[in-house]
Design an enzyme around this catalytic site. Structure first.
Site, mmCIF file in Angstrom:
data_model
loop_
_atom_site.group_PDB
_atom_site.id
_atom_site.type_symbol
_atom_site.label_atom_id
_atom_site.label_comp_id
_atom_site.label_asym_id
_atom_site.label_seq_id
_atom_site.Cartn_x
_atom_site.Cartn_y
_atom_site.Cartn_z
ATOM 1 N N LYS A 6 -81.204 -29.010 -59.340
ATOM 2 C CA LYS A 6 -82.418 -29.665 -59.811
ATOM 3 C C LYS A 6 -83.408 -29.867 -58.671
ATOM 4 C CE LYS A 6 -83.966 -34.053 -61.784
ATOM 5 N NZ LYS A 6 -83.596 -35.441 -62.027
ATOM 6 N N LYS A 19 -73.861 -39.022 -56.428
ATOM 7 C CA LYS A 19 -74.408 -39.665 -55.235
ATOM 8 C C LYS A 19 -73.324 -40.196 -54.291
ATOM 9 C CE LYS A 19 -78.901 -41.020 -57.150
ATOM 10 N NZ LYS A 19 -79.680 -40.200 -56.223
ATOM 11 N N LYS A 56 -86.542 -33.941 -54.782
ATOM 12 C CA LYS A 56 -87.178 -34.704 -53.696
ATOM 13 C C LYS A 56 -86.618 -34.426 -52.299
ATOM 14 C CE LYS A 56 -87.768 -38.792 -56.708
ATOM 15 N NZ LYS A 56 -87.494 -40.229 -56.834
#
Length: 331
Positions: free
Chosen positions: A196, A112, A199
């Site tokens: 992955k 992140k 969202k």
């Protein structure tokens, strides 16, 4: 006495099929066997910038998703992390027992923060695992169902528990065990099966509120390969492997059984079958969600869950405060 299960979802984006298969689909299976504490990790959501209106709506959505997935708030304690102040209070204690080096090695932090200016990274993002450890410790959790990407944080919590108990010669903290669903533990993006489903990819993510037409279009457009064999091979056939994982997870069968079912099928037939499986699972789920989202069930669940969680969390916080030597004022 029942063992304790704890898990939570962070309300930072539209939940995906990956969230459903990895966690939501299985939560109802725990509530009879375990004392279940299931929360919305809204404090964790603040570690990166988020629009307050989106945070608020996502929070409501997750409560509705929990209930739509079959959770009964008379059996499971569903609550907001922010409504139980003991989470933040324990975090202020436990932050002293994890080390900078450990936190900097966390995979999620590195992912992140890799495109961020290091001097502008919030402390909350760096110390995210401390608050997560506090979440787990407060409830004496025996098991913590998580996605594969959160397993490392539960292992760090186990390290923290052993370190704390050893330092104070106590057994006040319980070691939790991470539970990752074996089938469907990592659902990948349909547009890039090496990443992955997370969202943030409108083309590759199937969102839990997508309509049937959108779901079918995304699956039929899923990236595969030029081969014509429907076999599980993550390295050479990541797209097909991902679709097999989705299908087998929703059908509650093994990957091998799914392979056998489609051994003579072409990719088009296979994709249509995957789309049917997803639609047959999500449309009834969405119907239940729509019945719940504007009802008073959300507040009822959160009030009942908060009250139960605070009793458990406050008792554990007082135990820990006593162990470290914080003075208790006599009433």
């Amino acid at each position: 006495m029942k063992k304790i299960m704890l898990t939570g979802i962070k309300p930072t984006g539209n939940l995906t099929l990956g969230n459903y298969i990895g966690v939501l689909k299985h939560l109802k299976d725990y509530q009879d066997e375990y004392e279940s504490y299931i929360f919305i990790a809204d404090l964790h959501a603040l570690t990166l910038p988020i629009d307050p209106k989106i945070l608020n709506q996502n929070t409501r959505d997750i409560v509705a998703f929990y209930l739509a997935s079959g959770l009964d708030f008379n059996k499971s304690h569903i609550f907001l992390q922010s409504s139980v102040s003991e989470h933040a209070e324990l975090n202020s204690i436990m932050i002293n027992y994890l080390y900078m080096g450990e936190l900097s090695r966390m995979t999620q932090f590195k992912e992140k923060s890799k495109n961020m200016n290091y001097s502008a990274i919030g402390l909350g993002l760096f110390a995210y695992p401390v608050l997560m450890a506090s979440d787990i410790i407060l409830y004496d959790a025996d098991i913590v169902p998580v996605g594969e990407d959160q397993r490392q944080h539960v292992e760090l919590t186990r390290d923290l528990v052993r370190r704390f108990n050893s330092r104070y010669n106590t057994d006040v903290l319980k070691e939790p065990k991470a539970i990752v669903n074996k089938t469907g533990k990592r659902i990948m993006s349909l547009s890039d099966p090496l990443k992955k489903m997370s969202k943030s990819d409108p083309k590759g993510d199937i969102y839990l509120k997508d309509d049937e037409k959108t779901i079918r279009k995304k699956i039929m457009s899923a990236v595969t390969d030029s081969d014509c064999k429907i076999i599980y091979d993550k390295e050479n056939k990541p797209g097909i492997s991902n679709l097999l994982t989705i299908y087998s997870s929703l059908k509650d069968i093994s990957i091998e059984e799914a392979e056998k079912e489609f051994e003579n099928a072409n990719y088009g037939t296979f994709k249509r079958a995957v789309a049917d499986a997803v639609v047959n699972e999500l449309l009834p789920f969405q119907e239940r969600y729509n019945q719940i989202i504007n009802s008073n069930l959300i507040n009822e669940a959160l009030i009942k869950g908060r009250d139960a969680a605070k009793i458990k969390a406050n008792a554990k916080l007082k135990e820990i405060q006593k162990v470290v030597g914080l003075y208790e004022i006599k009433q």
